[in-house]
Scaffold this motif. Structure first.
Motif, mmCIF file in Angstrom:
data_model
loop_
_atom_site.group_PDB
_atom_site.id
_atom_site.type_symbol
_atom_site.label_atom_id
_atom_site.label_comp_id
_atom_site.label_asym_id
_atom_site.label_seq_id
_atom_site.Cartn_x
_atom_site.Cartn_y
_atom_site.Cartn_z
ATOM 1 N N ARG A 153 41.863 12.588 16.220
ATOM 2 C CA ARG A 153 40.982 13.674 16.198
ATOM 3 C C ARG A 153 41.771 14.767 14.945
ATOM 4 O O ARG A 153 41.370 15.214 14.163
ATOM 5 N N ALA A 154 43.012 14.533 15.171
ATOM 6 C CA ALA A 154 43.943 15.416 14.297
ATOM 7 C C ALA A 154 44.040 14.698 12.746
ATOM 8 O O ALA A 154 44.071 15.575 11.914
ATOM 9 N N LEU A 155 43.804 13.415 12.601
ATOM 10 C CA LEU A 155 43.700 12.793 11.388
ATOM 11 C C LEU A 155 42.503 12.900 10.588
ATOM 12 O O LEU A 155 42.507 13.042 9.507
ATOM 13 N N VAL A 156 41.482 13.096 11.407
ATOM 14 C CA VAL A 156 40.155 12.917 10.859
ATOM 15 C C VAL A 156 39.809 13.675 9.482
ATOM 16 O O VAL A 156 39.111 13.355 8.837
ATOM 17 N N ASN A 210 34.842 12.924 20.499
ATOM 18 C CA ASN A 210 35.883 14.116 20.487
ATOM 19 C C ASN A 210 36.484 14.109 18.807
ATOM 20 O O ASN A 210 37.085 15.128 18.473
ATOM 21 N N VAL A 211 36.557 12.978 18.281
ATOM 22 C CA VAL A 211 36.964 12.926 17.090
ATOM 23 C C VAL A 211 36.333 13.434 16.096
ATOM 24 O O VAL A 211 36.607 13.819 14.838
ATOM 25 N N GLU A 212 34.862 13.459 16.255
ATOM 26 C CA GLU A 212 33.748 14.194 15.415
ATOM 27 C C GLU A 212 34.061 15.517 15.393
ATOM 28 O O GLU A 212 33.498 16.225 14.178
ATOM 29 N N ALA A 223 39.007 6.576 12.046
ATOM 30 C CA ALA A 223 40.371 7.386 12.483
ATOM 31 C C ALA A 223 40.760 6.506 13.808
ATOM 32 O O ALA A 223 41.934 6.542 13.994
ATOM 33 N N LEU A 224 39.671 6.311 14.610
ATOM 34 C CA LEU A 224 39.977 5.601 15.784
ATOM 35 C C LEU A 224 40.690 4.116 15.641
ATOM 36 O O LEU A 224 41.454 3.827 16.280
ATOM 37 N N VAL A 241 48.189 18.366 17.904
ATOM 38 C CA VAL A 241 48.186 17.561 19.054
ATOM 39 C C VAL A 241 49.090 17.901 20.161
ATOM 40 O O VAL A 241 50.154 18.777 19.919
ATOM 41 N N PHE A 242 48.660 18.001 21.369
ATOM 42 C CA PHE A 242 49.151 18.875 22.450
ATOM 43 C C PHE A 242 49.703 17.819 23.493
ATOM 44 O O PHE A 242 49.316 16.801 23.658
ATOM 45 N N GLN A 243 50.840 18.461 24.351
ATOM 46 C CA GLN A 243 51.040 17.757 25.474
ATOM 47 C C GLN A 243 49.839 17.383 26.417
ATOM 48 O O GLN A 243 50.011 16.204 26.690
ATOM 49 N N GLY A 244 48.892 18.112 26.424
ATOM 50 C CA GLY A 244 47.977 17.665 27.677
ATOM 51 C C GLY A 244 46.889 17.102 26.969
ATOM 52 O O GLY A 244 45.646 17.104 27.616
ATOM 53 N N PHE A 245 46.689 16.796 25.651
ATOM 54 C CA PHE A 245 45.706 15.974 24.828
ATOM 55 C C PHE A 245 44.451 16.850 24.451
ATOM 56 O O PHE A 245 43.972 16.582 23.297
ATOM 57 N N ASN A 246 44.068 17.968 25.390
ATOM 58 C CA ASN A 246 43.071 18.722 25.275
ATOM 59 C C ASN A 246 41.672 18.016 24.546
ATOM 60 O O ASN A 246 41.296 18.423 23.596
ATOM 61 N N LEU A 247 41.312 17.056 25.106
ATOM 62 C CA LEU A 247 40.295 16.316 24.806
ATOM 63 C C LEU A 247 39.052 16.969 25.877
ATOM 64 O O LEU A 247 39.086 17.530 26.731
#
Ligand code: ADP
Ligand code: MG
Length: 241
Positions: free
Chosen positions: A157-160, A106-108, A128-129, A91-97
């Motif tokens: 996305r990190a959890l999936v 995105n989560v896929e 996850a969402l 997980v990043f400060q700028g979300f990176n989506l």
């Protein structure tokens, strides 16, 4: 104790031309599964460098790194990529989506590297969402979501891939106070469910939601201690209007 991360004498020396810059100077520590660690320290103290090494995005110049008991320091890029995808969420400060891509897509993304059917990917991404409270935002694009919601998509996305470890580099750095506390409540909830977050933060208030604070200075550990009177983010939210 069930060690998740063991680092021993970790060095990272960056070379630019003839100049060598040691960003980490023999760092050693262990993180047990179930801890919640905040990394603090001034800018340039080596926090991001350490996150890159722990995230298998870069290799140490010297020293050992064991993740779930297995040495990862000497692995080849393909093996590192596999470990990164299966065991670690970022997980990043700028979300990176990806901007032209829905929350669900995105989560896929992390699942595209494994053999799973499209149907299964959608089901897992949706789950996850839902877990991060965005079950009603599946088809929204990042620019249709608030900063806090975008960070939740990034956490989903990190959890999936069901990682043991979540590495977060200043995840609340772009968020207002209340939204930051909401994100910390989510991290605390995930931590209670068995995930181990390691989070870089500049904000002392945010670090109080962790169970342990490791402070860096000039590439070395300056202090490493348990948080006394740890804060509960859900309780803080009740006091904020
Ligand atoms: P922090 O995240 O605590 O601000 P960093 O790990 O980003 O610190 O940086 C530690 C030191 O390493 C800094 O002096 C920085 O300039 C240097 N550094 C970081 N990345 C690189 C790189 N890719 N090449 C050269 N020097 C770097
Ligand atoms: Mg940094």
């Amino acid at each position: 104790m069930d060690p998740l991360i063991q680092v021993d004498g970790l060095w990272k020396v960056y070379r630019t031309g003839d100049i060598e810059l040691p960003a980490l100077k023999g760092v050693s520590f262990t993180v047990a599964r179930g801890e919640f660690v905040a990394l603090m320290g001034p800018s340039g103290s080596g926090k991001s460098t350490l996150m890159h090494l722990l995230g298998c995005l870069d290799r140490p110049t010297r020293g050992r790194y064991l993740l779930e008991g297995s040495e990862v320091g000497g692995l080849q890029p393909n093996d590192l990529a596999r470990i990164r995808n299966q065991k670690i969420g970022f997980v990043f400060q700028g979300f990176n989506l990806l901007s032209r891509t829905t929350a669900l897509e995105n989560v896929e993304l992390p699942m595209l590297y494994e053999e799973s059917s499209g149907k299964e990917r959608v089901a897992r991404a949706r789950e996850a969402l839902e877990r991060v409270g965005l079950g009603n935002r599946l088809y929204h694009y990042p620019n249709q979501l608030s900063g806090g919601q975008q960070q939740r998509v990034a956490i989903a996305r990190a959890l999936v891939m069901q990682p043991s470890l979540i590495l977060a580099d200043e995840p609340t750095g772009n968020l207002d106070t209340r939204t930051s506390v909401e994100i910390m409540a989510l991290f605390q909830e995930l931590n209670e469910a068995g995930i181990t977050p390691l989070l870089v933060t500049h904000e002392p208030d945010i670090a109080q939601y962790a169970s342990r604070i490791i402070r860096f200075r000039d590439g070395e550990i300056q202090s490493d201690r348990a948080v006394e009177g740890r804060a509960n983010a859900k309780q803080t939210l009740e006091t904020l209007v």
